[in-house]
Design a protein around this motif. Structure first.
Motif, PDB file in Angstrom:
ATOM      1  N   LEU A  96     -60.786 -14.360 -40.455  1.00  0.00           N
ATOM      2  CA  LEU A  96     -60.824 -12.935 -40.735  1.00  0.00           C
ATOM      3  C   LEU A  96     -59.496 -12.343 -40.264  1.00  0.00           C
ATOM      4  O   LEU A  96     -58.995 -12.709 -39.200  1.00  0.00           O
ATOM      5  N   GLU A  97     -58.935 -11.440 -41.038  1.00  0.00           N
ATOM      6  CA  GLU A  97     -57.653 -10.835 -40.692  1.00  0.00           C
ATOM      7  C   GLU A  97     -57.752  -9.314 -40.667  1.00  0.00           C
ATOM      8  O   GLU A  97     -58.533  -8.727 -41.413  1.00  0.00           O
ATOM      9  N   LYS A  98     -56.955  -8.718 -39.808  1.00  0.00           N
ATOM     10  CA  LYS A  98     -56.826  -7.261 -39.799  1.00  0.00           C
ATOM     11  C   LYS A  98     -55.350  -6.902 -39.673  1.00  0.00           C
ATOM     12  O   LYS A  98     -54.666  -7.350 -38.741  1.00  0.00           O
ATOM     13  N   ASN A  99     -54.878  -6.134 -40.640  1.00  0.00           N
ATOM     14  CA  ASN A  99     -53.479  -5.694 -40.682  1.00  0.00           C
ATOM     15  C   ASN A  99     -52.509  -6.868 -40.629  1.00  0.00           C
ATOM     16  O   ASN A  99     -51.460  -6.816 -39.971  1.00  0.00           O
ATOM     17  N   MET A 100     -52.885  -7.942 -41.302  1.00  0.00           N
ATOM     18  CA  MET A 100     -52.042  -9.137 -41.361  1.00  0.00           C
ATOM     19  C   MET A 100     -51.837  -9.534 -42.823  1.00  0.00           C
ATOM     20  O   MET A 100     -52.670  -9.244 -43.676  1.00  0.00           O
ATOM     21  N   ASP A 101     -50.733 -10.215 -43.083  1.00  0.00           N
ATOM     22  CA  ASP A 101     -50.476 -10.770 -44.408  1.00  0.00           C
ATOM     23  C   ASP A 101     -49.740 -12.086 -44.202  1.00  0.00           C
ATOM     24  O   ASP A 101     -48.509 -12.126 -44.169  1.00  0.00           O
ATOM     25  N   ILE A 102     -50.497 -13.160 -44.043  1.00  0.00           N
ATOM     26  CA  ILE A 102     -49.904 -14.443 -43.696  1.00  0.00           C
ATOM     27  C   ILE A 102     -50.673 -15.559 -44.404  1.00  0.00           C
ATOM     28  O   ILE A 102     -51.899 -15.535 -44.463  1.00  0.00           O
ATOM     29  N   ASP A 103     -49.950 -16.504 -44.978  1.00  0.00           N
ATOM     30  CA  ASP A 103     -50.561 -17.684 -45.591  1.00  0.00           C
ATOM     31  C   ASP A 103     -50.665 -18.766 -44.528  1.00  0.00           C
ATOM     32  O   ASP A 103     -49.654 -19.352 -44.122  1.00  0.00           O
ATOM     33  N   LEU A 104     -51.879 -19.024 -44.080  1.00  0.00           N
ATOM     34  CA  LEU A 104     -52.063 -19.936 -42.954  1.00  0.00           C
ATOM     35  C   LEU A 104     -51.977 -21.395 -43.385  1.00  0.00           C
ATOM     36  O   LEU A 104     -52.521 -21.799 -44.410  1.00  0.00           O
ATOM     37  N   LEU A 105     -51.345 -22.165 -42.540  1.00  0.00           N
ATOM     38  CA  LEU A 105     -51.202 -23.600 -42.753  1.00  0.00           C
ATOM     39  C   LEU A 105     -52.567 -24.275 -42.922  1.00  0.00           C
ATOM     40  O   LEU A 105     -52.751 -25.130 -43.790  1.00  0.00           O
ATOM     41  N   GLY A 106     -53.538 -23.873 -42.112  1.00  0.00           N
ATOM     42  CA  GLY A 106     -54.853 -24.512 -42.136  1.00  0.00           C
ATOM     43  C   GLY A 106     -55.638 -24.281 -43.408  1.00  0.00           C
ATOM     44  O   GLY A 106     -56.658 -24.936 -43.637  1.00  0.00           O
ATOM     45  N   LEU A 107     -55.168 -23.349 -44.243  1.00  0.00           N
ATOM     46  CA  LEU A 107     -55.885 -23.005 -45.474  1.00  0.00           C
ATOM     47  C   LEU A 107     -55.148 -23.441 -46.734  1.00  0.00           C
ATOM     48  O   LEU A 107     -55.535 -23.069 -47.837  1.00  0.00           O
ATOM     49  N   LYS A 108     -54.100 -24.241 -46.584  1.00  0.00           N
ATOM     50  CA  LYS A 108     -53.230 -24.517 -47.735  1.00  0.00           C
ATOM     51  C   LYS A 108     -53.922 -25.342 -48.818  1.00  0.00           C
ATOM     52  O   LYS A 108     -53.564 -25.248 -49.994  1.00  0.00           O
ATOM     53  N   GLN A 109     -54.926 -26.136 -48.471  1.00  0.00           N
ATOM     54  CA  GLN A 109     -55.671 -26.912 -49.466  1.00  0.00           C
ATOM     55  C   GLN A 109     -57.157 -26.846 -49.162  1.00  0.00           C
ATOM     56  O   GLN A 109     -57.572 -26.861 -48.010  1.00  0.00           O
ATOM     57  N   ASN A 110     -57.966 -26.785 -50.221  1.00  0.00           N
ATOM     58  CA  ASN A 110     -59.435 -26.851 -50.127  1.00  0.00           C
ATOM     59  C   ASN A 110     -60.064 -25.650 -49.428  1.00  0.00           C
ATOM     60  O   ASN A 110     -61.129 -25.769 -48.822  1.00  0.00           O
ATOM     61  N   ASN A 111     -59.425 -24.490 -49.517  1.00  0.00           N
ATOM     62  CA  ASN A 111     -60.027 -23.257 -49.033  1.00  0.00           C
ATOM     63  C   ASN A 111     -61.193 -22.893 -49.955  1.00  0.00           C
ATOM     64  O   ASN A 111     -61.023 -22.772 -51.170  1.00  0.00           O
ATOM     65  N   ARG A 112     -62.377 -22.691 -49.382  1.00  0.00           N
ATOM     66  CA  ARG A 112     -63.577 -22.402 -50.177  1.00  0.00           C
ATOM     67  C   ARG A 112     -63.975 -20.927 -50.132  1.00  0.00           C
ATOM     68  O   ARG A 112     -65.127 -20.578 -50.368  1.00  0.00           O
ATOM     69  N   VAL A 113     -63.039 -20.058 -49.808  1.00  0.00           N
ATOM     70  CA  VAL A 113     -63.390 -18.659 -49.573  1.00  0.00           C
ATOM     71  C   VAL A 113     -64.030 -18.017 -50.807  1.00  0.00           C
ATOM     72  O   VAL A 113     -64.849 -17.102 -50.684  1.00  0.00           O
ATOM     73  N   THR A 114     -63.691 -18.492 -52.002  1.00  0.00           N
ATOM     74  CA  THR A 114     -64.269 -17.920 -53.221  1.00  0.00           C
ATOM     75  C   THR A 114     -65.736 -18.305 -53.402  1.00  0.00           C
ATOM     76  O   THR A 114     -66.417 -17.746 -54.270  1.00  0.00           O
ATOM     77  N   ARG A 115     -66.231 -19.231 -52.612  1.00  0.00           N
ATOM     78  CA  ARG A 115     -67.644 -19.649 -52.724  1.00  0.00           C
ATOM     79  C   ARG A 115     -68.577 -18.836 -51.839  1.00  0.00           C
ATOM     80  O   ARG A 115     -69.780 -19.057 -51.840  1.00  0.00           O
ATOM     81  N   LEU A 116     -67.999 -17.936 -51.041  1.00  0.00           N
ATOM     82  CA  LEU A 116     -68.835 -17.144 -50.141  1.00  0.00           C
ATOM     83  C   LEU A 116     -69.663 -16.106 -50.916  1.00  0.00           C
ATOM     84  O   LEU A 116     -69.263 -15.665 -51.980  1.00  0.00           O
TER      85      LEU A 116
END
Length: 384
Positions: free
Chosen positions: A364-384
């Protein structure tokens, strides 16, 4: 199948004392308390609760093992992600529910060895006995200039900027148990018969207050857990966090998987001396009681409060993205014993049959705009 271990006499005495207190609470409430209230007594009674009491909970001699107990590669890998985040935000961390203190120790040591000292490491811990355990571990293993960065707090500071981290915290928040039976809805609670705790159901008059799922959509003979505490927790974070990342690691599913027909009796589990079972009405105060997390619900409530949900990914994929396998490659292959041990530990963190897929990482982010290394592949956020 192994049988449940026998509790030592000192633990039986603690359990009986807590049982007496809960019975008094039930009797003063006309013979019934909600499971939410029962779970709060069992885990967080100020003197005798499982998490607030003095019994050992973590590691081989406790009831369960967390990722930082398994391998220091867990915290070292997360430090890689922390260092990336610190390029965009203040170098401060809040750990909520720090357990044995091992994760805090490993993180502070790892960052220091990379010349990445932090400004503050806050620990929000409600258990006085765990605070003492954490204090002793950290003061005995850190030089004074690093220990001075640690502060135990009662609540998240206002206008906090940095990283808020919690591992296996949300699963231990008290929940209500709601069931649908023959088209009617009931709130499961606890009563007493013959000096034993028993289940007692109460009809629900107004189902609109249960917003984790539309109850009408549940099939018959279905049980769910409902937690208002998650909503309250997110609200406190949103009010206090001015800029930063909230990194949650816990076991659970998205909504579709959470309400699968195979989970018709809920996800509540108990852990006692590494023995898992589903009866929370015994071993009161000396066993853990947990539920799996509905991450879709967490995301929905966080979004309502203005937090951006940027990540939902398996623990295995997150750690691999951050470089845990690269860390393994730095080991001395000539030290075969250490190498084999380390590979075995990392496999537990990554294997789908162990922690790799059941445990999820939510960002979860607040007032941030960063592409995190840990999410670079296989991020499932669209399945929530």
């Amino acid at each position: 199948m192994p049988s449940m271990p026998t509790a030592p006499q000192n633990e039986i005495q603690i359990s009986e004392q807590l049982k007496t207190k809960i019975i008094q609470s039930i009797q003063s409430n006309h013979g019934w308390i909600s499971f939410d209230r029962y779970m709060e007594h069992a885990l967080y009674d100020p003197e005798l609760g499982y998490y607030t009491g003095t019994l050992r909970k973590f590691g081989e001699k406790g009831d369960f093992i967390t990722a930082s107990d398994i391998s220091s590669f867990f915290s070292k890998t997360l430090c890689i992600q922390f260092k990336e985040i610190f390029q965009s935000v203040a170098r401060s961390i809040i750990e909520i529910g720090a357990g044995s203190g091992e994760f805090a120790l490993q993180v502070i040591q790892s960052l220091s060895s990379d010349n990445e000292d932090i400004n503050h490491y806050f620990i929000l811990e409600i258990s006085h006995s765990l605070r003492r355990q954490q204090y002793e571990l950290l003061i005995n293993h850190l030089p004074s200039h690093l220990f001075s960065k640690i502060q135990w707090i009662e609540e998240i500071p206002k206008e906090f900027e940095g990283i808020i981290f919690c591992n296996e915290f949300l699963d231990a928040l008290p929940v209500d148990l709601i069931k649908k039976e023959s088209g009617k809805y009931y709130r499961k609670g606890v009563g007493v018969e013959n000096d034993l705790f028993v289940w007692k159901d109460k009809p629900i008059e107004d189902i609109s207050s249960y917003d984790q799922v539309v109850l009408e959509d549940l099939p018959d003979n279905y049980l769910i857990e409902h937690s208002l505490h998650i909503k309250n927790w997110l609200n406190k974070i949103t009010q206090s966090l001015s800029k930063g990342i909230v990194l949650i690691i816990d076991y659970g599913f998205n909504q579709t998987e959470y309400f699968h027909e195979q989970r018709s009796q809920g996800t509540l589990m108990c852990h006692f001396k590494h023995y898992a079972h589903d009866n929370p009405l015994i071993q009161i105060g000396i066993q853990d009681i947990t539920t799996h997390i509905n991450f879709s619900y967490v995301a929905r409530e966080a979004s309502k409060l203005g937090l951006n949900i940027t990540g939902y990914i398996s623990q295995a994929n997150f750690l691999i993205n951050c470089g845990i396998l690269n860390l393994l490659e730095t080991l001395n292959l000539e030290d075969r014993a250490l190498y084999i041990k380390s590979v075995s530990e990392v496999q537990k963190l990554l294997s789908p049959s162990e922690m790799g897929d059941l445990f999820k990482v939510m960002i979860l982010e607040k007032n941030m705009d960063i592409d995190l290394l840990g999410l670079k592949q296989n991020n499932r956020v669209t399945r929530l």
